[in-house]
Design a protein around this motif. Structure first.
Motif, mmCIF file in Angstrom:
data_model
loop_
_atom_site.group_PDB
_atom_site.id
_atom_site.type_symbol
_atom_site.label_atom_id
_atom_site.label_comp_id
_atom_site.label_asym_id
_atom_site.label_seq_id
_atom_site.Cartn_x
_atom_site.Cartn_y
_atom_site.Cartn_z
ATOM 1 N N PHE A 1 92.769 47.654 24.957
ATOM 2 C CA PHE A 1 92.438 48.898 24.297
ATOM 3 C C PHE A 1 93.707 49.671 23.980
ATOM 4 C CE2 PHE A 1 88.332 47.827 24.712
ATOM 5 C CZ PHE A 1 87.599 48.223 25.815
ATOM 6 N N PHE A 2 93.680 50.350 22.838
ATOM 7 C CA PHE A 2 94.771 51.237 22.437
ATOM 8 C C PHE A 2 96.143 50.545 22.473
ATOM 9 C CE2 PHE A 2 91.665 54.333 22.228
ATOM 10 C CZ PHE A 2 91.005 54.498 23.444
ATOM 11 N N HIS A 3 96.154 49.287 22.096
ATOM 12 C CA HIS A 3 97.397 48.537 22.038
ATOM 13 C C HIS A 3 98.218 49.038 20.849
ATOM 14 C CE1 HIS A 3 99.250 44.282 22.724
ATOM 15 N NE2 HIS A 3 100.135 45.244 22.808
ATOM 16 N N GLY A 4 99.462 49.395 21.091
ATOM 17 C CA GLY A 4 100.287 49.962 20.042
ATOM 18 C C GLY A 4 100.979 48.938 19.173
ATOM 19 N N ARG A 5 100.831 47.670 19.511
ATOM 20 C CA ARG A 5 101.473 46.631 18.718
ATOM 21 C C ARG A 5 100.436 45.574 18.331
ATOM 22 N NH1 ARG A 5 104.562 43.393 20.967
ATOM 23 N NH2 ARG A 5 103.957 43.751 23.132
ATOM 24 N N VAL A 6 100.851 44.713 17.400
ATOM 25 C CA VAL A 6 99.979 43.638 16.957
ATOM 26 C C VAL A 6 100.414 42.327 17.606
ATOM 27 C CG1 VAL A 6 99.184 42.280 14.984
ATOM 28 C CG2 VAL A 6 99.536 44.745 14.738
ATOM 29 N N PRO A 7 99.607 41.743 18.457
ATOM 30 C CA PRO A 7 99.958 40.420 18.996
ATOM 31 C C PRO A 7 99.979 39.402 17.862
ATOM 32 C CG PRO A 7 98.154 41.438 20.227
ATOM 33 C CD PRO A 7 98.331 42.234 18.979
ATOM 34 N N VAL A 8 100.967 38.525 17.880
ATOM 35 C CA VAL A 8 101.068 37.549 16.787
ATOM 36 C C VAL A 8 100.571 36.168 17.201
ATOM 37 C CG1 VAL A 8 102.942 38.778 15.652
ATOM 38 C CG2 VAL A 8 103.473 37.031 17.366
ATOM 39 N N GLY A 9 100.302 35.986 18.481
ATOM 40 C CA GLY A 9 99.800 34.712 18.948
ATOM 41 C C GLY A 9 98.300 34.748 19.179
ATOM 42 N N GLN A 10 97.667 33.577 19.101
ATOM 43 C CA GLN A 10 96.229 33.505 19.277
ATOM 44 C C GLN A 10 95.792 33.979 20.654
ATOM 45 O OE1 GLN A 10 94.224 29.882 17.766
ATOM 46 N NE2 GLN A 10 96.278 29.181 17.196
ATOM 47 N N SER A 11 96.645 33.800 21.646
ATOM 48 C CA SER A 11 96.277 34.157 23.011
ATOM 49 C C SER A 11 96.092 35.654 23.199
ATOM 50 C CB SER A 11 97.340 33.641 23.986
ATOM 51 O OG SER A 11 98.590 34.231 23.705
ATOM 52 N N GLY A 12 96.569 36.436 22.260
ATOM 53 C CA GLY A 12 96.406 37.878 22.370
ATOM 54 C C GLY A 12 95.059 38.382 21.914
ATOM 55 N N TYR A 13 94.214 37.480 21.477
ATOM 56 C CA TYR A 13 92.915 37.853 20.929
ATOM 57 C C TYR A 13 91.794 37.194 21.722
ATOM 58 C CZ TYR A 13 95.784 39.635 17.191
ATOM 59 O OH TYR A 13 96.729 40.347 16.490
ATOM 60 N N GLU A 14 90.792 37.990 22.020
ATOM 61 C CA GLU A 14 89.695 37.493 22.850
ATOM 62 C C GLU A 14 88.468 37.112 22.033
ATOM 63 O OE1 GLU A 14 88.516 40.234 25.837
ATOM 64 O OE2 GLU A 14 87.068 38.869 26.748
ATOM 65 N N TYR A 15 88.209 37.830 20.985
ATOM 66 C CA TYR A 15 87.007 37.600 20.188
ATOM 67 C C TYR A 15 87.391 37.032 18.826
ATOM 68 C CZ TYR A 15 85.030 40.742 23.675
ATOM 69 O OH TYR A 15 84.647 41.315 24.849
ATOM 70 N N TRP A 16 86.588 36.062 18.387
ATOM 71 C CA TRP A 16 86.883 35.365 17.130
ATOM 72 C C TRP A 16 85.625 35.209 16.292
ATOM 73 C CZ3 TRP A 16 91.730 33.658 15.622
ATOM 74 C CH2 TRP A 16 92.739 33.757 16.589
ATOM 75 N N GLY A 17 85.800 35.304 14.993
ATOM 76 C CA GLY A 17 84.733 34.965 14.090
ATOM 77 C C GLY A 17 84.727 33.472 13.821
ATOM 78 N N ARG A 18 83.771 33.021 13.036
ATOM 79 C CA ARG A 18 83.661 31.600 12.746
ATOM 80 C C ARG A 18 84.469 31.180 11.534
ATOM 81 N NH1 ARG A 18 77.380 29.740 13.963
ATOM 82 N NH2 ARG A 18 77.383 30.338 16.159
ATOM 83 N N GLY A 19 84.950 32.147 10.782
ATOM 84 C CA GLY A 19 85.804 31.834 9.664
ATOM 85 C C GLY A 19 85.092 31.794 8.329
ATOM 86 N N THR A 20 85.879 32.001 7.284
ATOM 87 C CA THR A 20 85.384 31.905 5.921
ATOM 88 C C THR A 20 86.407 31.136 5.093
ATOM 89 O OG1 THR A 20 84.543 33.173 4.027
ATOM 90 C CG2 THR A 20 86.386 34.138 5.223
ATOM 91 N N GLN A 21 85.930 30.222 4.288
ATOM 92 C CA GLN A 21 86.823 29.352 3.509
ATOM 93 C C GLN A 21 87.326 30.091 2.278
ATOM 94 O OE1 GLN A 21 87.886 25.970 3.977
ATOM 95 N NE2 GLN A 21 89.227 26.515 2.267
ATOM 96 N N VAL A 22 88.615 30.018 2.075
ATOM 97 C CA VAL A 22 89.230 30.541 0.860
ATOM 98 C C VAL A 22 89.989 29.401 0.204
ATOM 99 C CG1 VAL A 22 90.920 32.129 -0.087
ATOM 100 C CG2 VAL A 22 89.431 32.883 1.766
ATOM 101 N N THR A 23 89.673 29.160 -1.054
ATOM 102 C CA THR A 23 90.317 28.081 -1.793
ATOM 103 C C THR A 23 90.937 28.663 -3.058
ATOM 104 O OG1 THR A 23 88.691 26.491 -0.990
ATOM 105 C CG2 THR A 23 90.003 25.839 -2.897
ATOM 106 N N VAL A 24 92.211 28.380 -3.234
ATOM 107 C CA VAL A 24 92.931 28.853 -4.411
ATOM 108 C C VAL A 24 93.196 27.662 -5.310
ATOM 109 C CG1 VAL A 24 94.969 30.055 -5.269
ATOM 110 C CG2 VAL A 24 94.003 30.652 -3.034
ATOM 111 N N SER A 25 92.708 27.738 -6.510
ATOM 112 C CA SER A 25 92.906 26.650 -7.463
ATOM 113 C C SER A 25 94.077 26.964 -8.377
ATOM 114 C CB SER A 25 91.640 26.441 -8.300
ATOM 115 O OG SER A 25 91.368 27.585 -9.076
ATOM 116 N N SER A 26 94.851 25.962 -8.663
ATOM 117 C CA SER A 26 96.040 26.159 -9.525
ATOM 118 C C SER A 26 95.705 25.920 -10.985
ATOM 119 C CB SER A 26 97.154 25.241 -9.074
ATOM 120 O OG SER A 26 96.718 23.899 -9.107
#
Length: 127
Positions: A102-127
């Protein structure tokens, strides 16, 4: 039950824009840092952007600086990722994640800093 649900993914042409949303339910995340990660096929999951609970501090990986913008609307328990000037290398599954502190003043950059995760959404960029 705590849930993070991503939406807004899809197919976009290179140079186009897309906005991802992450809606949280089950509890409030207004006191938690939120992050967006992505994972391309055959690659490790990497952080894309993060934002502290109060929005004062943000983090962007170098490859998306100037193109992506993370924001949050705590009243709606939602975090967004605006992606402009899309490149083919942005193609990946994008995940929303919530910091465990709670009230963390910085952004963790590693996955271990996060406890809750969504299932994800696919993004595809076509050239």
């Amino acid at each position: 039950q705590v849930q993070l649900v991503e939406s807004g993914g899809g197919l976009v042409q290179a140079g186009g824009s897309l906005r991802l949303s992450c809606a949280a339910s089950g509890r409030t995340f207004s006191r938690n840092t939120m992050g967006w990660f992505r994972q391309a096929p055959g690659k490790e999951r990497e952080i894309v952007a993060g934002i502290t609970w109060d929005g004062r501090n943000t983090y962007y990986r170098d490859s998306v600086k100037g193109r992506f913008t993370i924001s949050r609307y705590n009243a709606k328990n939602t975090v967004y990722l605006q992606m402009n000037s899309r490149k083919s290398e942005d193609t990946a599954v994008y995940y929303c994640a919530a910091d465990q502190s709670f009230f963390h003043g910085r952004v963790p950059v590693g996955q271990s800093g996060y406890e809750y995760w969504g299932r994800g959404t696919q993004v595809t960029v076509s050239s």
